[in-house]
Design an enzyme around this catalytic site. Sequence first.
Site, PDB file in Angstrom:
ATOM      1  CB  SER A 174      -0.863   0.111   1.311  1.00 41.58           C
ATOM      2  OG  SER A 174      -1.591   1.232   1.488  1.00 41.58           O
ATOM      3  CE1 TYR A 187      -4.477  -2.022   5.317  1.00 40.65           C
ATOM      4  CE2 TYR A 187      -2.945  -0.302   4.724  1.00 40.65           C
ATOM      5  CZ  TYR A 187      -3.820  -1.079   4.301  1.00 40.65           C
ATOM      6  OH  TYR A 187      -4.007  -1.510   2.851  1.00 40.65           O
TER       7      TYR A 187
END
Length: 249
Positions: free
Chosen positions: A131, A144
Site C-alpha cells: 500500500s 495497518y
Amino acid sequence: MDNTLNGRKALVTGGASGIGAACARALAARGAKVVVADVDASGAGKLADELGGTAWEIDLLDTDALAALSIDCDILVNNAGIQKVAPIEEFDPAEFRRIVALMLEAPFLLIRAALPHMYANGFGRIINISSVHGLRASAYKSAYVSAKHGLEGLSKVTALEGGERGVTSTCINPGYVRTPLVERQIADQARLHGIPEAEVLAKVMLTESAVKRLVEPSEVASLAAWLASDDAGMVTGASYTMDGGWSAR
C-alpha cells in the site's frame, strides 16, 4: 490471447473479492492455473469455478497451521488484508496483533512454505500487495501502517535471498482502491473527522493524490500479472507505487 503464464501455478490470498479477485482473473487470463485462497469458501469456490482454478478455504490467522505448510506454487500473491481505524490510545491490542498476524506474519509463513518449490524449479514470483501506507503513514491506522511497513522489509529480504535462485519479490503500493475494504472505512473516517460520509473521499482519502479518483482493482492486477511474467525477471526488491501521485509529496 496472452499465454505468457502458461504452465505456471499461482496462489492468491484474499482471492475471493477486491484486488485478490482481480489478480486471480488477470493471472488466469494469461494462462496460469490459479488457486483462490480465502476464508470465504463460497466466494473462493465461485471464482475458482469461473476461472477453471481451485478454491482453498483457509484461515490465515491460524499461523500454527501455516507454519506446517509446503506449497507448490510458482507465483504467490500475498493480498489478504483487513483494516481498523482508531486512535492509538483507543486501539484494541488484540486487534493490532490480529492485523499484524494476517498482513505480515501470514505472508512470511506462506513465502517460507513456497520457497523450497520455487528454488527447486529455479523460478518464483512473490508479489506482495502492499500500500502507499507501506511507504507513508496516516493517522488512526497504526496496525495497518505497521504491517505494511513490515511487509516492505520482508519483501526486500526475500528478494536478496531469492535472487540467485530465480525468485523475485516485489511490492505493489496502491492508494485507495475501489474495494469493500475501502468502502467500509468511509463511515469510520467520517466519524473520526466529524464530516459527512459523502465528503470523506474529497476531504480525507484523496487529499494527497494528484489524480483525484480511486484506483481500480484491475489496474493493480495488470501490474501484478506483468510482475509474474518472465519479462520481469530483473525486477526484484522494488516497490511500485500506484497512488495517483500521493507518495510524490
